[in-house]
Design a protein around this motif. Structure first.
Motif, mmCIF file in Angstrom:
data_model
loop_
_atom_site.group_PDB
_atom_site.id
_atom_site.type_symbol
_atom_site.label_atom_id
_atom_site.label_comp_id
_atom_site.label_asym_id
_atom_site.label_seq_id
_atom_site.Cartn_x
_atom_site.Cartn_y
_atom_site.Cartn_z
ATOM 1 N N PHE A 68 0.839 -1.196 0.000
ATOM 2 C CA PHE A 68 0.000 0.000 0.000
ATOM 3 C C PHE A 68 0.871 1.242 0.000
ATOM 4 O O PHE A 68 2.025 1.224 0.440
ATOM 5 N N THR B 81 0.126 5.781 0.404
ATOM 6 C CA THR B 81 -0.892 6.784 0.695
ATOM 7 C C THR B 81 -0.405 8.180 0.326
ATOM 8 O O THR B 81 0.801 8.443 0.279
ATOM 9 N N ASN B 82 -1.384 9.054 0.091
ATOM 10 C CA ASN B 82 -1.092 10.465 -0.133
ATOM 11 C C ASN B 82 -2.321 11.269 0.267
ATOM 12 O O ASN B 82 -3.454 10.843 0.039
ATOM 13 N N ALA B 83 -2.088 12.422 0.884
ATOM 14 C CA ALA B 83 -3.180 13.307 1.281
ATOM 15 C C ALA B 83 -2.744 14.744 1.067
ATOM 16 O O ALA B 83 -1.580 15.089 1.294
ATOM 17 N N SER C 291 -7.737 12.373 0.449
ATOM 18 C CA SER C 291 -6.812 11.371 0.958
ATOM 19 C C SER C 291 -6.976 10.100 0.142
ATOM 20 O O SER C 291 -8.096 9.613 -0.047
ATOM 21 N N VAL C 292 -5.849 9.573 -0.356
ATOM 22 C CA VAL C 292 -5.881 8.418 -1.252
ATOM 23 C C VAL C 292 -5.039 7.292 -0.654
ATOM 24 O O VAL C 292 -3.910 7.522 -0.195
ATOM 25 N N LYS C 293 -5.591 6.090 -0.653
ATOM 26 C CA LYS C 293 -4.838 4.891 -0.262
ATOM 27 C C LYS C 293 -4.905 3.916 -1.425
ATOM 28 O O LYS C 293 -5.977 3.474 -1.813
#
Length: 193
Positions: free
Chosen positions: A49, A51-53, A181-183
């Motif tokens: 995984f 992530t980015n926000a 927010s992306v996962k």
């Protein structure tokens, strides 16, 4: 046909012991307990995984780039998005970019595994002169203006094409700045047949 007192077990293959063993059911519910394939890949150490926000201004975008390896270990992708704003989402395939952007760290979902991802994830790419986002293969839209805790879970699995570059573009279409927010979750699997 047998009497109720007779036992007729169902057998399954145990790859760890290379033998067939009786399949057991849960004692409290009399149900067969299984895990889905993604869950299996987590245990196998081949699920990852990143992530980015970011707080995205009105009409601005957040772009994520996925670069798949030129191998037969295909990237099986899932996506979870949280946004407080009305958001438009586009998925592009076969992008040509001047720069992939800044690398995001890919973490193994099995924190006991040392296996590294062969799929690469970036944010904030540069398309540049002569570049292209590629072909739009998915479009989604959610929310209605500025909201609080608008959530969209894109849980459908998609197997990405090998040796390809994808751009996930999220656009804030609210009248004010809002967080997105992306996962990205994926596992890497080579087909058996």
């Amino acid at each position: 046909k047998g009497r109720a007192s007779e036992i007729y077990p169902i057998y399954g293959y145990n790859s760890s012991t290379d033998s067939f063993v009786p399949i057991r059911i849960d004692k409290s519910t009399n149900t067969l307990q299984t895990i889905d394939y993604h869950h299996h890949e987590i245990h196998a150490g081949s699920a990852f995984f990143a992530t980015n926000a970011a707080d995205i201004a009105k009409d601005a975008t957040m772009d994520i780039v996925i670069v798949t390896p030129n191998t037969n270990a295909y990237c099986h992708k899932f996506l979870i998005v949280d946004s407080e704003s009305e958001t438009d989402f586009l998925l592009y395939e076969d992008a040509t970019l001047e720069s992939n952007g800044t690398a995001l760290t890919a973490y193994n979902q099995n924190r006991n595994s040392a296996t590294a991802s062969t799929t690469l994830i970036y944010h904030t790419p540069t398309v540049g002169v002569g570049g292209t986002l590629g072909t739009n293969i998915k479009h989604r839209h959610w929310g209605a203006g500025k909201g609080i805790g608008v959530v969209s879970a894109e849980t459908a699995e998609i197997i990405l094409k090998k040796n390809s570059k994808y751009v996930l573009r999220f656009t804030n279409q609210s009248p004010a700045t809002g967080w997105i927010s992306v996962k990205i979750l994926w596992y890497e699997h080579t087909d058996i047949a």
